[in-house]
Design a protein around this motif. Structure first.
Motif, mmCIF file in Angstrom:
data_model
loop_
_atom_site.group_PDB
_atom_site.id
_atom_site.type_symbol
_atom_site.label_atom_id
_atom_site.label_comp_id
_atom_site.label_asym_id
_atom_site.label_seq_id
_atom_site.Cartn_x
_atom_site.Cartn_y
_atom_site.Cartn_z
ATOM 1 N N GLU A 178 0.806 -1.224 0.000
ATOM 2 C CA GLU A 178 0.000 0.000 0.000
ATOM 3 C C GLU A 178 0.837 1.271 0.000
ATOM 4 O OE1 GLU A 178 -3.000 -0.525 3.159
ATOM 5 O OE2 GLU A 178 -4.388 -0.930 1.508
ATOM 6 N N CYS B 252 1.621 4.589 -1.503
ATOM 7 C CA CYS B 252 1.047 5.590 -2.406
ATOM 8 C C CYS B 252 2.209 6.349 -3.026
ATOM 9 C CB CYS B 252 0.121 6.541 -1.661
ATOM 10 S SG CYS B 252 -1.389 5.750 -1.120
ATOM 11 N N THR C 261 2.804 7.463 -9.474
ATOM 12 C CA THR C 261 3.111 6.787 -10.731
ATOM 13 C C THR C 261 2.317 7.467 -11.843
ATOM 14 O OG1 THR C 261 1.361 5.180 -10.327
ATOM 15 C CG2 THR C 261 3.583 4.567 -9.634
ATOM 16 N N GLU D 159 -1.609 3.980 -10.839
ATOM 17 C CA GLU D 159 -1.793 2.707 -10.140
ATOM 18 C C GLU D 159 -1.001 2.675 -8.840
ATOM 19 O OE1 GLU D 159 -1.768 -2.087 -11.056
ATOM 20 O OE2 GLU D 159 -0.841 -0.730 -12.499
ATOM 21 N N ASN D 160 -1.655 2.272 -7.782
ATOM 22 C CA ASN D 160 -1.026 2.060 -6.482
ATOM 23 C C ASN D 160 -1.450 0.682 -5.999
ATOM 24 O OD1 ASN D 160 0.490 4.509 -5.610
ATOM 25 N ND2 ASN D 160 -1.455 5.465 -6.115
ATOM 26 N N MET E 23 7.894 3.672 -8.094
ATOM 27 C CA MET E 23 7.553 3.141 -6.773
ATOM 28 C C MET E 23 8.811 2.851 -5.956
ATOM 29 S SD MET E 23 4.183 0.891 -7.106
ATOM 30 C CE MET E 23 3.794 1.314 -5.425
#
Length: 193
Positions: free
Chosen positions: A29, A31, A34, A38-39, A141
């Motif tokens: 999870e 955050c 991106t 999408e997370n 990410m």
């Protein structure tokens, strides 16, 4: 009806990625900004391969997930291998999108109902692999996670670990280890003769 919450499933997904799939780097999870928006609930990396898990505790959440732009066009999504994780019996393998796997949870156990078997290698085409995916988002990410670690531990400690510990060449094997290896080699040669 399952008592599992979304938070429970995310923790189970992270544990599955670390233990069963063998991913040394796992984000749960996170955050991150991106470019595709999408997370994922959980994503891990194993020898350069990424594995994404989306956790669903309701059918309505699963059905709504299909409408996301990076689901409608899989090449814009994250993860070389992708899975849905849900309480056992909530979803059916036949309704899972092409290329996605299904991980079902019963109690604390995770069952791979369909999808890529972790730690396996395919020769040629792998029907579970999304070779065309949003690599840049995965990099975003990882960089976001590293930046957060730097803030938490402080810039000096972060750079110390990164440059002084990680960038040094691996220590040479000790003399004793070399002697042991030579002795084992001699024993093996003697048995072969």
């Amino acid at each position: 009806m399952s008592d599992l919450t979304h938070t429970d499933l995310v923790k189970i997904a992270g544990r599955w990625l670390r233990n069963t799939a063998g991913c040394p780097v796992v984000l749960e999870e996170l955050c991150a900004a991106t470019a595709n928006g999408e997370n994922p609930d959980a994503i891990g990396w194993y020898t350069g391969r990424s594995m994404l898990i989306e956790c669903k505790v309701s059918r309505s959440d699963f059905l709504a997930d299909r409408k996301k732009p990076f689901r409608a066009e899989p090449s814009k999504g994250l993860g070389l291998y992708r899975y849905y994780m849900a309480p056992r019996g909530l979803l059916r393998a036949a309704e899972i999108p092409t290329g996605w796997g299904l991980l079902e949870v019963s109690g604390r156990r995770v069952f791979l109902t369909s999808g890529h078997e972790p730690k396996t290698w395919h020769q040629g085409h792998n029907p579970w692999a999304f070779e065309r995916r949003f690599h840049e988002g995965e990099m975003q990410m990882l960089l976001s996670a590293m930046a957060r670690i730097k803030v938490r531990v402080g810039a000096a400690e972060f750079h110390s670990v990164l440059h002084q510990r990680l960038m040094q060449p691996a220590p040479q094997p000790s003399t004793r280890a070399a002697e042991t290896a030579a002795a084992l080699a001699a024993v093996a040669a003697e048995k072969a003769a």
